[in-house]
Design a protein around this motif. Structure first.
Motif, PDB file in Angstrom:
ATOM      1  N   SER A  78       1.419  -3.732  -0.581  1.00  0.00           N
ATOM      2  CA  SER A  78       2.457  -3.034  -1.332  1.00  0.00           C
ATOM      3  C   SER A  78       2.505  -1.583  -0.873  1.00  0.00           C
ATOM      4  O   SER A  78       1.496  -0.998  -0.492  1.00  0.00           O
ATOM      5  CB  SER A  78       2.142  -3.091  -2.824  1.00  0.00           C
ATOM      6  N   ASP A  96       3.116   0.788  -2.775  1.00  0.00           N
ATOM      7  CA  ASP A  96       2.590   1.616  -3.848  1.00  0.00           C
ATOM      8  C   ASP A  96       1.057   1.541  -3.831  1.00  0.00           C
ATOM      9  O   ASP A  96       0.486   0.485  -4.081  1.00  0.00           O
ATOM     10  CB  ASP A  96       3.123   1.113  -5.190  1.00  0.00           C
ATOM     11  N   PRO A  97       0.397   2.649  -3.537  1.00  0.00           N
ATOM     12  CA  PRO A  97      -1.064   2.606  -3.405  1.00  0.00           C
ATOM     13  C   PRO A  97      -1.784   2.293  -4.714  1.00  0.00           C
ATOM     14  O   PRO A  97      -2.972   1.992  -4.710  1.00  0.00           O
ATOM     15  CB  PRO A  97      -1.423   4.009  -2.904  1.00  0.00           C
ATOM     16  N   ARG A  98      -1.064   2.319  -5.815  1.00  0.00           N
ATOM     17  CA  ARG A  98      -1.707   1.963  -7.081  1.00  0.00           C
ATOM     18  C   ARG A  98      -1.818   0.458  -7.248  1.00  0.00           C
ATOM     19  O   ARG A  98      -2.523  -0.035  -8.114  1.00  0.00           O
ATOM     20  CB  ARG A  98      -0.911   2.557  -8.254  1.00  0.00           C
ATOM     21  N   ASP A  99      -1.081  -0.286  -6.412  1.00  0.00           N
ATOM     22  CA  ASP A  99      -1.172  -1.742  -6.493  1.00  0.00           C
ATOM     23  C   ASP A  99      -2.394  -2.231  -5.732  1.00  0.00           C
ATOM     24  O   ASP A  99      -2.863  -1.574  -4.809  1.00  0.00           O
ATOM     25  CB  ASP A  99       0.087  -2.376  -5.880  1.00  0.00           C
ATOM     26  N   SER A 118      -7.338  -1.036  -7.802  1.00  0.00           N
ATOM     27  CA  SER A 118      -6.146  -0.615  -7.080  1.00  0.00           C
ATOM     28  C   SER A 118      -6.543  -0.231  -5.669  1.00  0.00           C
ATOM     29  O   SER A 118      -7.718  -0.044  -5.364  1.00  0.00           O
ATOM     30  CB  SER A 118      -5.454   0.541  -7.792  1.00  0.00           C
ATOM     31  N   THR A 139      -6.093  -0.884  -1.269  1.00  0.00           N
ATOM     32  CA  THR A 139      -6.050  -1.992  -0.326  1.00  0.00           C
ATOM     33  C   THR A 139      -7.445  -2.396   0.096  1.00  0.00           C
ATOM     34  O   THR A 139      -8.244  -1.551   0.482  1.00  0.00           O
ATOM     35  CB  THR A 139      -5.244  -1.564   0.911  1.00  0.00           C
TER      36      THR A 139
END
Lengths: 356, 356
Positions: free
Chosen positions: B173, B175-178, B339, B341
DNA sequence: CGGCAGGATGAAAAGGATTTCAACAGCTTT
DNA sequence: AAAGCTGTTGAAATCCTTTTCATCCTGCCG
């Protein structure tokens, strides 16, 4: 085991949704909507489901309230009441390989149109695992079950201790009372040979997989029928059986050329074998399609396109098999049950390997 | 469209279950069991779920009654009460192709161990379709969502208007919070080159896919790092970019040989390319692995085994990617959110193409 | 102006399972 | 014998939605 990538942002945020969290604690229910709209839950239900007997004013009010709350009806509660889960189980034993996938996609597409969701179950050829899945599906009150698998001989039916419609796709059930949908392999064999005959070939060999595969026998039978109708028979006296590999194709090319100097076409039981045959023929100085034409089976583009030349082949219409299976299952769920085996026709896909 | 096969038996039977039908009208409920055992539903529930405070005699009586009736608890009713559906949605955009499948199987395995079922959603790269699925999943109150897809650049996060844990597998994603789980491509590139260096190769080329794939850039970077550490650089001055096809591999082999007479190894961005390179080298009279060693990427056995010689390659451990994604999702469902990767390491698989 | 038809709305039950808490029986203790 | 305790059991509430049927209100007709 795994390493975590460093990121400048987001590392400190421990919540799953980060800043995206909504204020709402729980998902809103129909009562919340009713309260906000100042009506009863019955009215909300009727308004949102288009039942009549609701004044336009009220309906609009309810719709606005539902919108504002982001209300989504709880399918679980609906299922509990209606007795239908709008879900079917999909049991596979191909580990969703090359053959199951297209079938599955066709089925998913047809089911989705009927608002039906698909629960995934990978049986892995393990009867115990399969039993376990069937129990799970039963507990979840699925409306039906679809069984699919690698192409092989008919399989024993799954055993249910409760009455739920079942359809077999790709893998036929041994019980003729069950509904099964399979590709028409015999027809495929016929198509292939008729195409070769139509392009003027007369000395046609057949290189295929192990003879204990039913599909292998059917494809060969289809091919031989077509030849017989033309007053011919298979070059080499019959099908050459081997493994489902390119290597076998390469060897078979040599064998056929040695046996029949006048060979002018080969029909193969799979695209993989066909690609091997193509390589074998080329290595023997034999040009495809000028000297020998080639037809494969499966329309597996990875093989057909990479082969030199690209392969004419038979497409089994697997998505259609899946679609028909889904339709049959849906009909069965609606009460119109079917039994017996339905054959889905194959299709000829022409590429360079049979150019005239 | 389709023809129906004639069968001696079963043709006349119109019911879905034929002779297998059971006498029972509807599936038995907990009340039926209670009535038969002569106790209350509360007692049945506790007996069957192993709660304590039930005398052994009563428990046995209840179990016997449940057995006799073939009672299976209704998961829908349980979910409604518990607020958990024990179901997760699996959204793919790879149409469950070569990359999604292994990921999916790994995930399904891990989830199944947690008694969680998987709902299938094929997004087909269509955002509208994806939205539709998300709404369906929301209505069904899934406990979490797993998003997977073809390997490419990071994708925009799915938009939920309700708080449900989401994990991205294979497709990161933006969005790095995902939470995202992806293979460590850079590490894979490093592994490949280190293996070549270890077997004494020093003039190493890199033939790979289009440079707008992130994976392509990462694999090349990993390879170049490894070379730099050994005081070397890529033969040919840099990666050769082309399409993901055998044809490109064949061409690239010629290009590399022409540019560098001393070429002694090629690392390829995919097994398909590697197979093409193998064919190209052989056609140019260059022996693999004696003159030039070859390493592919993907461990796609269809390619690695059919190639002559069989290919040494990098395995991305896709089932592990799926498994880790499932575990992350489960943890998130249980409240322990993550959260960022996570990179799953690749693995070298040695075959003949790098024999020393 | 009374009665009635008809439309709009809501109370309540149903669907199947779990859980809480009260009730009860049987036993021990004082 | 009364009080207290323990171990079992069941009535009822709860989860969320849909549907039935009764009720209420309005407006129309006689």
């Amino acid at each position: 085991m795994a390493r975590r990538q460093d990121r400048a942002a987001g590392g400190t945020n421990g919540t799953p949704d980060g800043g995206k969290a909504l204020k709402r604690k729980t998902t809103p229910t129909i009562s919340d909507v009713a309260a906000l709209a100042g009506v009863s839950t019955a009215t909300v239900s009727k308004s949102l489901n288009g039942r009549d007997g609701i004044s336009p004013t009220t309906r609009a009010k309810v719709v606005a309230a539902a919108e504002q709350l982001g209300f989504r009806s709880n399918a679980l509660a609906q299922s509990l009441l209606s007795g239908r889960s709008y879900t079917v189980g999909l049991i596979t034993n191909d580990s969703f390989g090359r053959f199951s996938i297209p079938v599955m996609l066709g089925a998913e597409d047809a089911l989705q149109a009927g608002q039906i969701a698909v629960l995934l179950c990978d049986g892995r050829d393990d009867p115990i695992r399969e039993r376990h899945y069937i129990r799970t599906l039963a507990a979840r009150r699925v409306d039906g079950i679809m069984v699919t698998g690698r192409r092989a001989d008919p399989r024993p039916p799954i055993t249910l201790d409760f009455p739920i419609p079942v359809v077999y796709a790709m893998c036929e059930s041994t019980d003729p009372r069950d509904a099964s949908i399979v590709p028409d392999d015999e027809h495929g064999g016929t198509l292939a040979v008729e195409h070769l005959l139509a392009t003027g070939r007369t000395s046609i060999g057949h290189v295929t997989g192990p003879s204990d595969f039913r599909a292998v026998r059917l494809r060969a039978a289809g091919a031989e029928h077509a030849l017989r109708r033309a007053g011919l028979s298979l070059a080499g006296g019959g099908p050459l059986h081997g493994s489902w590999s390119e290597e076998w194709g390469r060897q078979a090319a040599t064998i056929l050329l040695r046996a029949r100097g006048d060979l002018d076409a080969v029909f193969c039981g799979s695209d993989q074998i066909a690609r091997g045959v193509a390589d074998g023929l080329r290595a023997a100085g034999c040009a495809v399609p000028d000297d020998v034409a080639l037809v494969g089976f499966d329309n597996w583009t990875v093989m057909t396109e990479a082969s030199r030349p690209p392969l004419t082949t038979i497409d089994m219409n697997l998505p259609l098999v899946g679609r028909r299976a889904a339709e049959t299952l849906l009909a069965s769920i609606e009460g119109t049950a079917t039994s017996g085996t339905e054959l889905v026709p194959c299709q000829l896909v022409v590429r360079e390997s049979t150019r005239v």
